[in-house]
Scaffold this motif. Structure first.
Motif, short mmCIF file in Angstrom:
data_model
loop_
_atom_site.label_atom_id
_atom_site.label_comp_id
_atom_site.label_asym_id
_atom_site.label_seq_id
_atom_site.Cartn_x
_atom_site.Cartn_y
_atom_site.Cartn_z
N PHE A 35 0.83 -1.20 0.00
CA PHE A 35 0.00 0.00 0.00
C PHE A 35 0.86 1.25 0.00
CE2 PHE A 35 -1.98 3.47 2.34
CZ PHE A 35 -3.05 3.73 1.50
N LEU A 36 1.97 1.23 0.76
CA LEU A 36 2.86 2.39 0.78
C LEU A 36 3.38 2.67 -0.62
CD1 LEU A 36 4.38 4.55 2.29
CD2 LEU A 36 6.13 2.87 2.88
N CYS A 37 3.72 1.61 -1.36
CA CYS A 37 4.15 1.80 -2.75
C CYS A 37 3.04 2.44 -3.56
CB CYS A 37 4.53 0.45 -3.38
SG CYS A 37 6.01 -0.30 -2.69
N LEU A 38 1.81 1.95 -3.39
CA LEU A 38 0.68 2.49 -4.14
C LEU A 38 0.40 3.93 -3.75
CD1 LEU A 38 -1.74 -0.57 -4.02
CD2 LEU A 38 -0.48 0.27 -6.00
N ALA A 39 0.56 4.23 -2.46
CA ALA A 39 0.29 5.59 -2.00
C ALA A 39 1.27 6.59 -2.60
CB ALA A 39 0.35 5.64 -0.47
N ASN A 40 2.47 6.12 -2.94
CA ASN A 40 3.46 6.98 -3.58
C ASN A 40 3.22 7.12 -5.07
OD1 ASN A 40 5.83 7.93 -1.76
ND2 ASN A 40 5.37 5.86 -1.05
N LEU A 41 2.41 6.26 -5.61
CA LEU A 41 2.14 6.28 -7.05
C LEU A 41 1.01 7.26 -7.32
CD1 LEU A 41 2.59 5.17 -9.85
CD2 LEU A 41 1.17 3.23 -9.27
N ILE A 42 1.31 8.41 -7.88
CA ILE A 42 0.32 9.47 -8.05
C ILE A 42 -0.72 9.09 -9.08
CG2 ILE A 42 -0.01 11.89 -8.67
CD1 ILE A 42 2.83 12.40 -7.70
N VAL A 43 -0.29 8.82 -10.31
CA VAL A 43 -1.23 8.46 -11.36
C VAL A 43 -0.56 7.48 -12.31
CG1 VAL A 43 -2.57 9.26 -13.34
CG2 VAL A 43 -2.43 10.68 -11.32
N VAL A 44 -1.25 6.40 -12.64
CA VAL A 44 -0.83 5.53 -13.73
C VAL A 44 -1.98 5.53 -14.73
CG1 VAL A 44 -0.18 3.21 -14.43
CG2 VAL A 44 0.54 4.07 -12.22
N SER A 45 -1.69 5.87 -15.94
CA SER A 45 -2.75 6.00 -16.93
C SER A 45 -3.47 4.69 -17.13
CB SER A 45 -2.16 6.47 -18.27
OG SER A 45 -3.16 6.54 -19.25
N ALA A 46 -4.78 4.71 -16.99
CA ALA A 46 -5.58 3.51 -17.21
C ALA A 46 -5.91 3.37 -18.69
CB ALA A 46 -6.87 3.60 -16.40
N ILE A 60 1.97 13.16 -18.14
CA ILE A 60 2.43 12.26 -17.09
C ILE A 60 2.62 10.83 -17.59
CG2 ILE A 60 1.44 13.61 -15.21
CD1 ILE A 60 -0.90 11.66 -15.19
N ASN A 61 2.31 10.57 -18.85
CA ASN A 61 2.51 9.25 -19.43
C ASN A 61 3.45 9.36 -20.61
OD1 ASN A 61 0.44 7.21 -18.13
ND2 ASN A 61 -0.61 9.17 -18.35
N PRO A 62 4.65 8.79 -20.50
CA PRO A 62 5.65 8.96 -21.56
C PRO A 62 5.21 8.32 -22.87
CG PRO A 62 6.33 7.27 -20.02
CD PRO A 62 5.13 7.93 -19.42
N ARG A 63 5.51 8.98 -23.96
CA ARG A 63 5.26 8.41 -25.27
C ARG A 63 6.36 7.43 -25.65
NH1 ARG A 63 1.74 8.84 -29.14
NH2 ARG A 63 2.29 8.57 -31.34
N TYR A 64 7.57 7.69 -25.14
CA TYR A 64 8.71 6.83 -25.49
C TYR A 64 9.41 6.32 -24.23
CZ TYR A 64 8.09 9.86 -29.59
OH TYR A 64 7.55 10.58 -30.63
N VAL A 65 9.63 5.02 -24.19
CA VAL A 65 10.48 4.40 -23.18
C VAL A 65 11.42 3.45 -23.91
CG1 VAL A 65 8.84 4.59 -21.27
CG2 VAL A 65 8.80 2.56 -22.75
N LEU A 66 12.45 2.97 -23.22
CA LEU A 66 13.45 2.12 -23.86
C LEU A 66 12.95 0.68 -23.94
CD1 LEU A 66 16.25 2.02 -25.18
CD2 LEU A 66 17.21 1.54 -22.91
N ARG A 67 12.09 0.42 -24.90
CA ARG A 67 11.55 -0.92 -25.10
C ARG A 67 12.67 -1.85 -25.59
NH1 ARG A 67 6.88 1.13 -29.00
NH2 ARG A 67 6.10 -1.01 -28.96
N THR A 68 12.54 -3.12 -25.30
CA THR A 68 13.61 -4.08 -25.58
C THR A 68 14.00 -4.09 -27.05
OG1 THR A 68 12.90 -5.48 -23.73
CG2 THR A 68 14.27 -6.51 -25.42
N GLN A 103 7.50 4.57 -8.59
CA GLN A 103 7.88 5.27 -9.82
C GLN A 103 8.28 4.29 -10.92
OE1 GLN A 103 9.92 9.14 -9.63
NE2 GLN A 103 10.07 8.82 -7.43
N TRP A 104 8.92 3.18 -10.55
CA TRP A 104 9.18 2.14 -11.55
C TRP A 104 7.86 1.69 -12.18
CZ3 TRP A 104 12.79 -1.86 -8.63
CH2 TRP A 104 14.07 -1.31 -8.49
N MET A 105 6.91 1.38 -11.31
CA MET A 105 5.63 0.87 -11.80
C MET A 105 4.90 1.89 -12.66
SD MET A 105 5.50 -2.20 -10.44
CE MET A 105 3.79 -2.72 -10.33
N SER A 106 5.04 3.16 -12.34
CA SER A 106 4.31 4.20 -13.06
C SER A 106 4.74 4.32 -14.51
CB SER A 106 4.47 5.55 -12.35
OG SER A 106 5.76 6.09 -12.56
N VAL A 107 5.95 3.86 -14.85
CA VAL A 107 6.41 3.91 -16.24
C VAL A 107 6.56 2.51 -16.82
CG1 VAL A 107 7.53 6.15 -16.02
CG2 VAL A 107 8.85 4.08 -15.50
#
Length: 510
Positions: free
Chosen positions: A12-23, A445-453, A324-328
Motif C-alpha cells: 500500500f505504501l508503494c501504491l500511495a506513492n504512485l500518483i497516477v498511472v494512466s488507465a 504524465i505518461n511517456p510516449r517513449y520508453v526504452l523498449r527491448t 515510480q518504476w511501476m508508473s512507467v
C-alpha cells in the motif's frame, strides 16, 4: 510486528506513492591502442597529498583534464582498506574497500555515446574533450587521474532469495568523488574496467550489448523523473570478450566496453549485510554513521534512535522508487539486495525491461525461471530486501530498539489497521476508475517513449557494426520522453513492436 513486515502495508505504501498511472494505455503508448597508466607503489600513492576536489576554475567548463580533481580521499580516511594488494580473487575481511587498478582495454578505442548534460552539467567538463584520446583513456581505465587511488567495494547480498556470500565490485572501479562547481558531489565509477578481488569466476569485462543498454536506460530513467544513477560515456574497444548469453552452451565473441557512471553513493543493502553476516560490528556501525552523516542530513547523528530513523527513511524512499518504476512500466529484472541502493535510486541496469502492454506477470529476465522479479512482484521483493536490511541493523540496535522495530505502531501500521482503512482503499480504487483526465494532462504524465527491448536491440545490432547512429537517436528521443518527435515517430518508437522482435530475450549475461 513492525509495519514493514506487513506485506499489504508495504504494498500500500508503494501504491500511495504512485500518483497516477494512466488507465487503458494501449501498446502504442506503452511504458523499453592499449595504454598503460604506469606503475606506482601503493605506499607512494597512499602518501600522496590529496588536493581539493572543488573545481575553482573561472572558466565555464574545464579545459584541461589534468585539472580535473577526483579523489577517494574521504573513503580512504574513513575506513580500513584491504591489507592484501592485487586484483586476484580472494575472500576479503575487515574492510569496506580494496585498492584495485583498472585493466586497460586492448585495441583502438571508440566513443560510442556521451551525455552532454552529465559531462558539462555535472562534471564541469567541456564536451569537446569527449572527442580526444585523453578522454578515451581516462574514462575507460587506461590512464589514472593524478593522485587517483581507485577502489573496489566489498559487499554481499541475497540473490533470488538466497544468501550468496561475498559479492562486491567484480568489474567496477571507483575513481573517486568529484565536487562540481555547483557544490554537488558525485562518485565516478567505471563498469567493465577489469578484474578485481571480487570478480569470482568473471573476467571483469562488460560487453557492448549490455553497456549500450545501461548507458541508454540510466539517462532515460533520469528524464522520466525516476531516481537513478547517471551515465556519462560509453567507450568501446576491439577487445574480444566471450559470453554464453543465454546459458545454453553457445559461447560467442563479443566486444568489450566501459561505461562511466555516476551516483551520489554506491552503497547498497548488501554493503551492510556482508558486515553483519561476518560479525564485523564495529565496521558496520562505522559504515552506518558515515552513510548517515554524508547522505541523510535530516537524521541527527547524535540521536540515539538514528539507525531506526535512517531505516524508516530508506523504507519510505524505497517504496517511492518502486512506485515510480511501476508508473512507467519498468521492471528492474534483478532486484537482489546487492542491487538495491541505500539512497533508493535505480542502479545496476542489467536484464531490465519495459512492459509493452499491461501484464503484472511480465518478467524481462530470461534467467528468472520462477518469475521472482516480475513487474507485479517488485513491491513484495522490496519488502523482502528491507527485511534483510533490518536484519543487518539488528547487531547495532539495543534490545529496546529491536523490540520497537518489530512492535512499535508506526504511522503506516496505524493506517493499515485503522477501522476505515479498507473502506478508504475501496473508495480510492473506485475513484481511479471514474477519473478522466484531459488529454494534455494525460500526455504530460505518461511517456510516449520508453526504452523498449526491441528499440535497444536495434541500436545494439547497428553498434556492433560500428554504427552508433541509433544509439544517438534513442538518446535524443529518450531525453524528451513526453514530447512527440518526428524522427522517433519515423523509427516507430511509439508504434506496436515490429514482427522481427517477437521472442527477443535478455539475460543476466553481460
Amino acid at each position: 510486528m513492525m509495519s514493514i513486515h506487513n506485506a499489504s502495508s508495504f504494498v500500500f505504501l508503494c501504491l500511495a506513492n504512485l500518483i497516477v498511472v494512466s488507465a487503458g494505455m494501449d501498446s502504442c503508448e506503452s511504458v523499453d591502442e592499449f595504454h598503460s597508466h604506469g606503475t606506482v607503489s601503493d605506499r607512494q600513492r597512499y602518501t600522496h597529498v590529496f588536493k581539493s576536489n572543488l573545481n575553482m576554475s573561472g572558466e565555464k567548463h574545464l579545459l584541461d583534464l589534468d585539472l580535473f580533481k577526483v579523489s577517494c580521499r574521504k573513503l580512504i580516511e574513513a575506513f580500513p582498506l584491504d591489507q592484501v594488494s592485487g586484483n586476484f580473487v580472494r575472500s576479503v575481511k575487515n574492510c569496506i574497500f580494496s585498492v584495485s587498478d583498472p585493466t586497460p582495454l586492448r585495441g583502438p578505442l571508440m566513443l560510442g555515446a556521451v551525455s552532454k548534460e552529465v559531462i558539462e552539467g555535472l562534471l564541469d567538463l567541456d564536451i569537446a574533450f569527449s572527442q580526444s584520446e585523453d578522454f578515451l583513456q581516462y574514462f575507460s581505465g587506461g590512464r589514472l587521474f593524478p593522485g587517483s587511488i581507485p577502489l573496489t567495494h566489498r559487499y554481499g547480498g541475497h540473490q533470488f532469495g538466497y544468501w550468496a556470500g561475498q559479492l562486491g565490485d567484480g568489474r567496477a572501479h571507483l575513481l573517486g568523488e568529484y565536487t562540481s562547481r555547483s557544490g554537488e558531489r558525485w562518485e565516478l565509477q567505471l563498469k567493465g574496467s577489469g578484474r578485481t578481488p571480487y570478480s569470482r569466476s568473471g573476467d571483469g569485462r562488460a560487453v557492448l550489448r549490455s553497456s549500450v543498454r545501461e548507458f541508454l536506460c540510466s539517462e532515460a530513467m533520469h528524464f522520466l523523473g525516476v531516481p537513478t544513477s547517471r551515465a556519462a560515456s560509453l567507450i568501446v574497444s576491439e577487445e574480444p570478450v566471450w559470453r554464453d548469453q543465454f546459458y545454453n552452451g553457445t559461447v560467442k565473441k563479443e566486444r568489450g566496453a566501459v561505461v562511466l557512471r555516476l551516483a551520489k553513493s554506491w552503497f547498497r543493502i548488501g554493503s551492510l549485510e556482508v558486515l553483519a553476516k561476518a560479525g564485523e560490528q564495529d565496521l558496520l556501525r562505522k559504515l552506518l554513521d558515515f552513510v548517515i552523516e554524508e547522505q541523510f542530513p535530516s537524521v541527527d547523528s547524535n540521536d540515539p534512535d538514528k539507525y531506526l530513523i535512517f531505516f524508516s527513511q530508506v523504507v519510505s524512499e524505497t517504496a517511492n522508487l518502486i512506485a515510480q518504476w511501476m508508473s512507467v512500466g519498468f521492471a528492474h529484472g534483478v532486484c537482489n539486495t546487492d542491487n538495491f541502493s541505500l539512497l533508493s535510486v535505480t542502479i545496476d541496469y542489467g536484464p531490465f525491461g519495459f512492459m509493452e502492454s499491461y501484464n503484472p506477470e511480465f518478467v524481462p529476465n530470461s534467467s528468472d525461471d520462477e518469475g521472482r522479479y516480475s513487474i507485479g512482484s517488485q513491491a513484495n521483493v522490496g519488502l523482502f530486501n528491507l527485511e534483510k536490511l533490518l536484519e543487518s541493523l539488528t547487531p547495532v540496535l539495543t534490545s529496546k530498539q529491536t523490540q520497537g522495530a518489530h512492535q512499535a505502531a508506526w504511522a503506516l501500521q496505524d493506517l493499515a489497521s485503522h477501522e476505515l482503512y479498507a473502506d478508504w482503499v475501496k473508495m480510492y480504487r473506485q475513484r481511479l476508475k471514474r477519473y478522466v483526465q484531459a488529454e494534455t494532462e494525460t500526455r504530460s504524465i505518461n511517456p510516449r517513449y520508453v526504452l523498449r527491448t526491441w528499440m535497444a536491440e536495434s541500436a545494439i545490432r547497428k553498434a556492433e557494426r560500428n554504427d552508433y547512429s541509433e544509439v544517438a537517436l534513442l538518446q535524443q528521443t529518450l531525453s524528451q520522453p513526453y514530447l512527440t518527435q518526428a524522427a522517433a515517430e519515423s523509427a516507430g518508437y511509439a508504434a506496436r513492436p515490429p514482427g522481427w522482435s517477437v521472442g527477443l530475450k535478455v539475460s543476466c549475461s553481460s
